[in-house]
Design a protein around this motif. Structure first.
Motif, PDB file in Angstrom:
ATOM      1  N   THR A   1       5.317  -0.144  -1.009  1.00  0.00           N
ATOM      2  CA  THR A   1       5.664   0.659   0.162  1.00  0.00           C
ATOM      3  C   THR A   1       4.532   0.762   1.182  1.00  0.00           C
ATOM      4  O   THR A   1       4.586   1.578   2.104  1.00  0.00           O
ATOM      5  N   GLY A   2       3.502  -0.053   1.017  1.00  0.00           N
ATOM      6  CA  GLY A   2       2.476  -0.176   2.038  1.00  0.00           C
ATOM      7  C   GLY A   2       1.712   1.103   2.293  1.00  0.00           C
ATOM      8  O   GLY A   2       1.107   1.688   1.393  1.00  0.00           O
ATOM      9  N   ALA A   3       1.751   1.565   3.541  1.00  0.00           N
ATOM     10  CA  ALA A   3       1.005   2.768   3.920  1.00  0.00           C
ATOM     11  C   ALA A   3       1.513   4.008   3.205  1.00  0.00           C
ATOM     12  O   ALA A   3       0.829   5.038   3.176  1.00  0.00           O
ATOM     13  N   TRP A   4       2.709   3.931   2.606  1.00  0.00           N
ATOM     14  CA  TRP A   4       3.315   5.069   1.913  1.00  0.00           C
ATOM     15  C   TRP A   4       3.147   4.973   0.387  1.00  0.00           C
ATOM     16  O   TRP A   4       3.761   5.722  -0.349  1.00  0.00           O
ATOM     17  N   VAL A   5       2.296   4.061  -0.082  1.00  0.00           N
ATOM     18  CA  VAL A   5       2.210   3.780  -1.511  1.00  0.00           C
ATOM     19  C   VAL A   5       1.765   4.996  -2.320  1.00  0.00           C
ATOM     20  O   VAL A   5       2.145   5.160  -3.491  1.00  0.00           O
ATOM     21  N   ASP A   6       0.989   5.891  -1.721  1.00  0.00           N
ATOM     22  CA  ASP A   6       0.497   7.064  -2.449  1.00  0.00           C
ATOM     23  C   ASP A   6       1.608   8.055  -2.786  1.00  0.00           C
ATOM     24  O   ASP A   6       1.438   8.904  -3.665  1.00  0.00           O
ATOM     25  N   GLU A   7       2.741   7.992  -2.081  1.00  0.00           N
ATOM     26  CA  GLU A   7       3.821   8.947  -2.351  1.00  0.00           C
ATOM     27  C   GLU A   7       4.348   8.790  -3.772  1.00  0.00           C
ATOM     28  O   GLU A   7       4.489   9.772  -4.509  1.00  0.00           O
ATOM     29  N   LEU A   8       4.676   7.566  -4.179  1.00  0.00           N
ATOM     30  CA  LEU A   8       5.184   7.359  -5.539  1.00  0.00           C
ATOM     31  C   LEU A   8       4.070   7.536  -6.566  1.00  0.00           C
ATOM     32  O   LEU A   8       4.300   8.100  -7.645  1.00  0.00           O
ATOM     33  N   ARG A   9       2.882   7.074  -6.263  1.00  0.00           N
ATOM     34  CA  ARG A   9       1.769   7.258  -7.201  1.00  0.00           C
ATOM     35  C   ARG A   9       1.477   8.742  -7.402  1.00  0.00           C
ATOM     36  O   ARG A   9       1.064   9.170  -8.472  1.00  0.00           O
ATOM     37  N   GLY A  10       1.710   9.536  -6.359  1.00  0.00           N
ATOM     38  CA  GLY A  10       1.489  10.973  -6.457  1.00  0.00           C
ATOM     39  C   GLY A  10       2.419  11.642  -7.448  1.00  0.00           C
ATOM     40  O   GLY A  10       2.077  12.682  -8.026  1.00  0.00           O
ATOM     41  N   GLN A  11       3.616  11.064  -7.655  1.00  0.00           N
ATOM     42  CA  GLN A  11       4.523  11.620  -8.667  1.00  0.00           C
ATOM     43  C   GLN A  11       3.936  11.499 -10.067  1.00  0.00           C
ATOM     44  O   GLN A  11       4.341  12.218 -10.979  1.00  0.00           O
ATOM     45  N   LEU A  12       2.981  10.594 -10.240  1.00  0.00           N
ATOM     46  CA  LEU A  12       2.306  10.424 -11.527  1.00  0.00           C
ATOM     47  C   LEU A  12       0.911  11.054 -11.510  1.00  0.00           C
ATOM     48  O   LEU A  12       0.076  10.736 -12.353  1.00  0.00           O
ATOM     49  N   GLN A  13       0.682  11.925 -10.527  1.00  0.00           N
ATOM     50  CA  GLN A  13      -0.584  12.645 -10.377  1.00  0.00           C
ATOM     51  C   GLN A  13      -1.789  11.715 -10.172  1.00  0.00           C
ATOM     52  O   GLN A  13      -2.914  11.984 -10.624  1.00  0.00           O
ATOM     53  N   GLN A  14      -1.555  10.606  -9.497  1.00  0.00           N
ATOM     54  CA  GLN A  14      -2.652   9.700  -9.176  1.00  0.00           C
ATOM     55  C   GLN A  14      -3.258  10.069  -7.828  1.00  0.00           C
ATOM     56  O   GLN A  14      -2.559  10.474  -6.903  1.00  0.00           O
ATOM     57  N   ALA A  15      -4.553   9.917  -7.714  1.00  0.00           N
ATOM     58  CA  ALA A  15      -5.263  10.283  -6.490  1.00  0.00           C
ATOM     59  C   ALA A  15      -4.921   9.324  -5.350  1.00  0.00           C
ATOM     60  O   ALA A  15      -4.711   8.132  -5.585  1.00  0.00           O
ATOM     61  N   PRO A  16      -4.862   9.820  -4.126  1.00  0.00           N
ATOM     62  CA  PRO A  16      -4.568   8.950  -2.970  1.00  0.00           C
ATOM     63  C   PRO A  16      -5.632   7.862  -2.807  1.00  0.00           C
ATOM     64  O   PRO A  16      -6.813   8.091  -3.042  1.00  0.00           O
ATOM     65  N   LYS A  17      -5.166   6.674  -2.392  1.00  0.00           N
ATOM     66  CA  LYS A  17      -6.065   5.546  -2.198  1.00  0.00           C
ATOM     67  C   LYS A  17      -6.004   4.969  -0.789  1.00  0.00           C
ATOM     68  O   LYS A  17      -6.863   4.179  -0.406  1.00  0.00           O
ATOM     69  N   ILE A  18      -4.967   5.337  -0.027  1.00  0.00           N
ATOM     70  CA  ILE A  18      -4.710   4.663   1.239  1.00  0.00           C
ATOM     71  C   ILE A  18      -5.202   5.492   2.429  1.00  0.00           C
ATOM     72  O   ILE A  18      -5.031   6.712   2.474  1.00  0.00           O
ATOM     73  N   ARG A  19      -5.795   4.801   3.364  1.00  0.00           N
ATOM     74  CA  ARG A  19      -6.227   5.379   4.631  1.00  0.00           C
ATOM     75  C   ARG A  19      -5.324   4.801   5.731  1.00  0.00           C
ATOM     76  O   ARG A  19      -5.551   3.697   6.209  1.00  0.00           O
ATOM     77  N   PRO A  20      -4.267   5.514   6.130  1.00  0.00           N
ATOM     78  CA  PRO A  20      -3.370   4.983   7.158  1.00  0.00           C
ATOM     79  C   PRO A  20      -4.098   4.875   8.503  1.00  0.00           C
ATOM     80  O   PRO A  20      -4.790   5.809   8.916  1.00  0.00           O
ATOM     81  N   ALA A  21      -3.932   3.730   9.153  1.00  0.00           N
ATOM     82  CA  ALA A  21      -4.575   3.502  10.448  1.00  0.00           C
ATOM     83  C   ALA A  21      -3.531   3.006  11.439  1.00  0.00           C
ATOM     84  O   ALA A  21      -2.826   2.035  11.169  1.00  0.00           O
TER      85      ALA A  21
END
Length: 534
Positions: free
Chosen positions: A232-252
């Motif tokens: 999901t590109g710039a939105w990849v942290d949304e699904l990872r967040g459901q698994l309590q994973q820390a954000p990795k993406i810096r949207p530009a």
């Protein structure tokens, strides 16, 4: 499920119904219908895996319809020491040029050199020597100042010492996504737009599927899969967040403006350093217009909605045009349209988003394999890396070697094909590949002609409306075709003709069409026109 097209209006309901009834798990569920998700689906399906791809908006709605349209190696990445990304990008560029002429086109690029300004011709030529070595071809050459200024008389020439020409490529990024999706479908992949992952399903501590939601009907269904690939590109942290994973993406955010070619006539892509911050900005021809872009700004708080150019970005791009093309005297009144997209940069903590590396990353979170970052050009390699990470979750991984060719060769057979001009033949075959005959078959009298102000045929509108999963008018005018970016008022000067061609294919009532036109005009005015003055 029917694989004849990208899910036309008539078969989308049956596809959703079959999804609700299925009990056997998919091998791979891909979330994200941009170029990375399309690439994953294409590579997984060709290996015989059962693949379902869903996109919560429209195919290519996000970054993959809002890029700078460039298939390039990225000279500045090499200048920063990232030789690996540049080498892979150049080699993939050459592959795409071979496989999809008409869709991916070679374009000359040029860097003007000015006395006392970086980079000088010697250093730049040294970089290009390696750039060409990666491609196995020599594209570079140097133009003396006098001869170059004679070619481009509106270019600022005070202190001009010459210009170095090289080569990269240009494409229609949304059409590239659609062609890759069609290749995936030919190998059995199923694709649905306006269907998103509402919630991941988990069993014994591992992701085993997802709850899908149809944005058009509001219905939901559970879908099981051996692995979920989060593309999901710039939105990849949304699904990872459901698994309590820390954000990795810096949207530009990157924004562009489009002006008429006669106002700023360029036949090659110029790389110009902005006077304020020395960032390289492109001024280049695309689809009969001239594009200026892109900006590069942090875009925190990214949501599931459109983005548009800001007033400060518009002024920044116009200042660039005035700085190096003063004789053209481009003003805000010359801007036909704009577009803005959000790039997924993998954050390293750099102070400026322009300093972040453009390589991609893959994260494996117990059945959710996420991939983000990277370049449009290298989507095939990105997809293969994601699939390699997903292998551990698959009960069956096909043995043997598989072709690396992305697009199948095709030779149209329709009687009207041979009468078309060569340039239109190449464009249609590049844009539609195996669907070219189907497009020609649907064309009615007079529709194999170009829509004024574009390179698009009226027949392309009809085909897209009938066969390319158009659910809203903006799907048709901003992504299946680019009329909304190329014509004044987003193409609505041609509203009645567009309606006459497309309404019967879409099956929309007069009331439905009127509502869609209103929706489209609101989207265009807010996000693809000019920002309101401060």
């Amino acid at each position: 499920m029917d694989n004849k097209n990208l899910a036309s209006r008539n078969d989308r309901a049956s596809q959703w119904q079959q999804l609700q009834q299925m009990t056997e798990p998919w091998d791979v569920l891909v979330a994200g219908g941009g170029i990375t998700g399309a690439g994953v689906a294409r590579e997984a399906a060709r290996r015989g895996l059962r693949v379902l791809l869903v996109e919560r908006q429209d195919f290519a709605w996000g970054t993959s319809s809002r890029s700078s349209k460039m298939v390039h190696g990225g000279l500045r990445y090499m200048a920063a020491g990232d030789f690996r990304t540049t080498r892979h990008s150049v080699q993939e560029r050459e592959r795409l040029l071979r496989e999809a002429p008409g869709l991916v086109e070679l374009m000359p690029y040029v860097m003007p050199h000015y006395r006392g300004h970086f980079p000088g011709p010697f250093l730049f030529n040294a970089l290009l020597w390696l750039y060409d070595a990666f491609a196995g071809k020599r594209y570079r050459r140097f133009h003396k100042a006098a001869s170059f200024h004679a070619q481009v008389p509106f270019l600022y020439d005070d202190g001009l010492t010459g210009a170095t020409e090289f080569a990269d490529a240009v494409t229609d990024d949304a059409r590239l996504v659609l062609r890759v999706l069609r290749e995936a479908q030919q190998d059995g992949a199923q694709t649905l737009n306006y269907v998103g992952v509402e919630q991941l399903l988990q069993q014994n501590g591992r992701v085993c599927g997802a709850v899908l939601k149809d944005a058009l009907s509001g219905q939901q269904c559970d879908v099981r899969a051996q692995v979920v690939i989060n593309a999901t590109g710039a939105w990849v942290d949304e699904l990872r967040g459901q698994l309590q994973q820390a954000p990795k993406i810096r949207p530009a955010r990157g924004s562009h403006i489009v002006v008429a070619a006669e106002r700023l006539p360029v036949t090659m892509a110029f790389t110009i350093l902005h006077p304020d911050d020395q960032r390289p900005i492109f001024v280049y021809p695309w689809e009969g217009r001239t594009v200026i872009g892109t900006t590069d700004l942090d875009h925190p708080g990214l949501g599931n909605e459109e983005v548009g150019i800001s007033r400060s970005e518009l002024e920044y791009l116009l200042k660039l045009a005035a700085h190096r093309f003063p004789a053209a005297a481009v003003t805000e009144q010359d801007v036909i349209a704009s577009w803005a997209g959000v790039r997924p940069l993998v954050s390293s903590g750099a102070l400026n988003p322009s300093k972040e590396k453009r390589d991609h990353s893959v994260w494996d979170d117990q059945g959710l394999v996420s991939v983000s970052g990277g370049k449009l050009t290298t989507f095939r390699l990105i997809a293969l890396d994601a699939l390699n990470a997903a292998r551990r979750y698959l009960t069956h991984w096909p043995a043997g070697d598989f072709p690396t060719q992305i697009f199948r060769p095709y030779k149209p057979q329709h009687p009207s094909w041979s009468a078309l001009p060569a340039a239109i033949q190449q464009r249609l075959l590049g844009y539609y590949g195996q669907d070219t005959d189907a497009l020609l078959q649907r064309a009615q009298s007079g529709e194999l002609t170009v829509i004024p102000g574009t390179h698009t045929l009226w027949a392309e509108l009809r085909f897209a409306a009938a066969c390319e999963a158009v659910q809203h008018l903006d799907d048709l005018l901003l992504r299946r075709t680019r009329i909304g970016l190329l014509l004044e008022q987003g193409g609505m000067l041609w509203a009645e003709k567009i309606r006459a061609v497309c309404q019967p294919e879409l099956g929309w009532s007069d009331e439905h069409w009127a509502a869609e036109q209103q929706r489209y005009e609101q989207i265009w005015q807010r996000y693809y026109s000019l920002p309101v003055s401060a």
